[in-house]
Design a protein around this motif. Structure first.
Motif, PDB file in Angstrom:
ATOM      1  N   GLU A 150       4.816   0.721  -5.045  1.00 37.86           N
ATOM      2  CA  GLU A 150       4.008  -0.499  -4.952  1.00 37.86           C
ATOM      3  C   GLU A 150       3.129  -0.472  -3.705  1.00 37.86           C
ATOM      4  O   GLU A 150       1.980  -0.937  -3.729  1.00 37.86           O
ATOM      5  CB  GLU A 150       4.911  -1.739  -4.930  1.00 37.86           C
ATOM      6  CG  GLU A 150       5.628  -2.038  -6.226  1.00 37.86           C
ATOM      7  CD  GLU A 150       6.835  -1.152  -6.446  1.00 37.86           C
ATOM      8  OE1 GLU A 150       7.251  -0.448  -5.493  1.00 37.86           O
ATOM      9  OE2 GLU A 150       7.372  -1.150  -7.580  1.00 37.86           O
ATOM     10  N   LEU A 151       3.650   0.074  -2.592  1.00 38.41           N
ATOM     11  CA  LEU A 151       2.861   0.153  -1.363  1.00 38.41           C
ATOM     12  C   LEU A 151       1.670   1.090  -1.536  1.00 38.41           C
ATOM     13  O   LEU A 151       0.554   0.803  -1.088  1.00 38.41           O
ATOM     14  CB  LEU A 151       3.738   0.636  -0.204  1.00 38.41           C
ATOM     15  CG  LEU A 151       4.729  -0.360   0.395  1.00 38.41           C
ATOM     16  CD1 LEU A 151       5.537   0.312   1.497  1.00 38.41           C
ATOM     17  CD2 LEU A 151       3.993  -1.577   0.943  1.00 38.41           C
ATOM     18  N   ASN A 152       1.915   2.230  -2.179  1.00 34.08           N
ATOM     19  CA  ASN A 152       0.818   3.174  -2.414  1.00 34.08           C
ATOM     20  C   ASN A 152      -0.235   2.578  -3.339  1.00 34.08           C
ATOM     21  O   ASN A 152      -1.442   2.776  -3.152  1.00 34.08           O
ATOM     22  CB  ASN A 152       1.361   4.481  -2.993  1.00 34.08           C
ATOM     23  CG  ASN A 152       2.130   5.290  -1.961  1.00 34.08           C
ATOM     24  OD1 ASN A 152       1.913   5.148  -0.757  1.00 34.08           O
ATOM     25  ND2 ASN A 152       3.023   6.143  -2.416  1.00 34.08           N
ATOM     26  N   LYS A 153       0.220   1.819  -4.327  1.00 31.22           N
ATOM     27  CA  LYS A 153      -0.720   1.157  -5.240  1.00 31.22           C
ATOM     28  C   LYS A 153      -1.558   0.127  -4.497  1.00 31.22           C
ATOM     29  O   LYS A 153      -2.768   0.004  -4.730  1.00 31.22           O
ATOM     30  CB  LYS A 153       0.042   0.484  -6.389  1.00 31.22           C
ATOM     31  CG  LYS A 153       0.589   1.450  -7.424  1.00 31.22           C
ATOM     32  CD  LYS A 153       1.306   0.704  -8.541  1.00 31.22           C
ATOM     33  CE  LYS A 153       1.814   1.652  -9.610  1.00 31.22           C
ATOM     34  NZ  LYS A 153       2.552   0.942 -10.688  1.00 31.22           N
ATOM     35  N   GLN A 154      -0.938  -0.610  -3.593  1.00 34.81           N
ATOM     36  CA  GLN A 154      -1.660  -1.615  -2.819  1.00 34.81           C
ATOM     37  C   GLN A 154      -2.740  -0.973  -1.947  1.00 34.81           C
ATOM     38  O   GLN A 154      -3.845  -1.516  -1.802  1.00 34.81           O
ATOM     39  CB  GLN A 154      -0.688  -2.412  -1.953  1.00 34.81           C
ATOM     40  CG  GLN A 154       0.202  -3.359  -2.729  1.00 34.81           C
ATOM     41  CD  GLN A 154       1.268  -4.000  -1.866  1.00 34.81           C
ATOM     42  OE1 GLN A 154       1.230  -3.894  -0.637  1.00 34.81           O
ATOM     43  NE2 GLN A 154       2.240  -4.645  -2.500  1.00 34.81           N
ATOM     44  N   MET A 155      -2.438   0.201  -1.366  1.00 38.09           N
ATOM     45  CA  MET A 155      -3.434   0.882  -0.552  1.00 38.09           C
ATOM     46  C   MET A 155      -4.605   1.348  -1.412  1.00 38.09           C
ATOM     47  O   MET A 155      -5.778   1.213  -1.025  1.00 38.09           O
ATOM     48  CB  MET A 155      -2.809   2.084   0.169  1.00 38.09           C
ATOM     49  CG  MET A 155      -3.784   2.832   1.065  1.00 38.09           C
ATOM     50  SD  MET A 155      -4.530   1.780   2.353  1.00 38.09           S
ATOM     51  CE  MET A 155      -3.110   1.552   3.438  1.00 38.09           C
ATOM     52  N   VAL A 156      -4.328   1.877  -2.593  1.00 36.96           N
ATOM     53  CA  VAL A 156      -5.391   2.310  -3.502  1.00 36.96           C
ATOM     54  C   VAL A 156      -6.245   1.120  -3.920  1.00 36.96           C
ATOM     55  O   VAL A 156      -7.479   1.201  -3.961  1.00 36.96           O
ATOM     56  CB  VAL A 156      -4.801   3.022  -4.731  1.00 36.96           C
ATOM     57  CG1 VAL A 156      -5.858   3.212  -5.817  1.00 36.96           C
ATOM     58  CG2 VAL A 156      -4.223   4.374  -4.330  1.00 36.96           C
ATOM     59  N   ASP A 157      -5.594   0.007  -4.204  1.00 38.84           N
ATOM     60  CA  ASP A 157      -6.341  -1.211  -4.578  1.00 38.84           C
ATOM     61  C   ASP A 157      -7.267  -1.641  -3.444  1.00 38.84           C
ATOM     62  O   ASP A 157      -8.424  -2.048  -3.682  1.00 38.84           O
ATOM     63  CB  ASP A 157      -5.377  -2.349  -4.915  1.00 38.84           C
ATOM     64  CG  ASP A 157      -4.645  -2.126  -6.233  1.00 38.84           C
ATOM     65  OD1 ASP A 157      -5.101  -1.286  -7.029  1.00 38.84           O
ATOM     66  OD2 ASP A 157      -3.610  -2.788  -6.459  1.00 38.84           O
TER      67      ASP A 157
END
Length: 380
Positions: free
Chosen positions: A191-198
């Motif tokens: 979820e953290l990696n997804k948030q950074m990509v977003d």
């Protein structure tokens, strides 16, 4: 016998428990399969007992060559564990090619490695093996950064991260580079990696970009360390770059596509300090503000040097009768240590090398290329 012994324990805790439940619990303990590794029922343990080191474990680690004093400083709670897997870990790593010294070093630097079960180690290794080419590649990373391999026992999380990065269009060679350079990224919650990509997609779109996913792929390929920082810090760095150089959105987007993306993983305070220092230093030696800005924008790697390190190198070169204009035209020289530059200048002075006529690019060469160049100069 196990049930009878348990039922005869004189404990208020057990007296209050339903006896049929106790029989069921004890039967499950006795007949449970070997696949379940840890089970402890500790009663009446005092706080002193909980704080006491496991002497057998300490002796085992010492026998393996582990620096127990270092373990006490880094992760002292490990030494109080009653169930550990240090022998299993040793056999596992040695089967992969690690020698005794490597095993001891790995445990000393990341003691919690001894709490990982064989099954967890095997599964994690297989996941890494799906990305890296050989066991030697994996072992090289584990020896360099034990925490990256042993930090989390949640192998499912790593598999989710691999699937997520593949969904961004990254290919196995990209994943291999990421795992080699920054393995901790795969230990992040997905979820953290997804948030950074977003966030990166949002930055691209807000600056007028039309291909946010291509922007993200390019940034990751240039600077995967960005996933080790907070979203707040990355946003602050982007804002700082825009304000420091008075860039419009199109110019900022172009900068982030280029060298600007390399510094987004730096802490915001460090970036502020290094930017302010390089500007002050160059301005104090006669450079104009425009010249300083152009210099930094073309050579962002200069911001990785600490203020003291940068200042010392510039001062050293100036004392060697190399002027500031020559330095700004060849910033790669600042990536060399002062001792390396000093040695090279001494060797070149013996040959009456003129930096004014030939420039200072020779000081920035690799060691092998410098030696070849020096040999040629000797023959002239």
């Amino acid at each position: 016998m196990a049930v009878r012994g348990l039922m005869n324990i004189n404990s208020p805790f057990l007296s209050s428990m339903n006896k049929s439940w106790l029989i069921k619990l004890t039967t499950e303990i006795v007949f449970r399969g070997a696949s379940t590794r840890f089970f402890c029922l500790k009663l009446g343990r005092s706080s002193d007992a909980l704080d006491k080191e496991n002497n057998i474990l300490v002796s085992n680690l010492a026998a393996l060559g582990v620096d127990v004093r270092f373990v006490r400083k880094r992760q002292p709670s490990v030494l109080r564990k009653q169930i550990t897997n240090e022998e299993g870990l040793k056999r596992f790593l040695q089967a992969k090619g690690a020698n005794k010294e490597a095993v001891a070093s790995i445990i000393s630097r990341y003691p919690r490695a001894i709490t990982r079960s064989y099954q967890s180690l095997r599964e994690r290794w297989e996941i890494w093996r799906s990305i890296l080419m050989t066991d030697v590649d994996i072992l090289t990373i584990v020896k360099r950064s034990p925490e990256s391999f042993f930090h989390s026992g949640y192998n499912e999380n790593m598999q989710k991260n691999i699937a997520f990065f593949c969904s961004l269009g990254l290919v196995p060679s990209d994943l291999c580079k990421m795992l080699t350079r920054t393995p901790r990224v795969f230990s992040n919650r997905v979820e953290l990696n997804k948030q950074m990509v977003d966030l990166l997609c949002e930055i691209c779109l807000s600056l007028g970009g039309e291909s946010p996913h291509d922007f993200v792929k390019q940034l990751i390929s240039k600077n995967v360390f960005i996933f080790l920082r907070s979203r707040k810090q990355v946003k602050a760095n982007v804002r700082l770059l825009q304000l420091s150089f008075n860039l419009d959105n199109e110019e900022l987007l172009a900068l982030l596509h280029g060298q600007g993306g390399d510094v987004l993983d730096l802490s915001n305070e460090y970036l502020k300090k290094t930017l302010a220092n390089v500007k002050e230093k160059l301005l104090s030696h006669g450079c104009t503000k425009k010249e300083v800005d152009m210099f930094v924008l073309k050579h962002f790697r200069i911001l990785y040097l600490s203020p003291q390190n940068l200042n010392d190198k510039i001062d050293f070169l100036l004392q060697a009768n190399i002027n500031i204009e020559q330095i700004t035209k060849c910033p790669l020289v600042l990536e060399k240590s002062i001792s390396t530059m000093s040695h090279r200048i001494e060797e070149l002075e013996k040959l009456d090398y003129d930096f004014t006529d030939h420039g200072i690019g020779i000081l920035a060469l690799s060691q092998q290329r410098f030696e070849i160049k020096l040999e040629r100069l000797h023959c002239v």
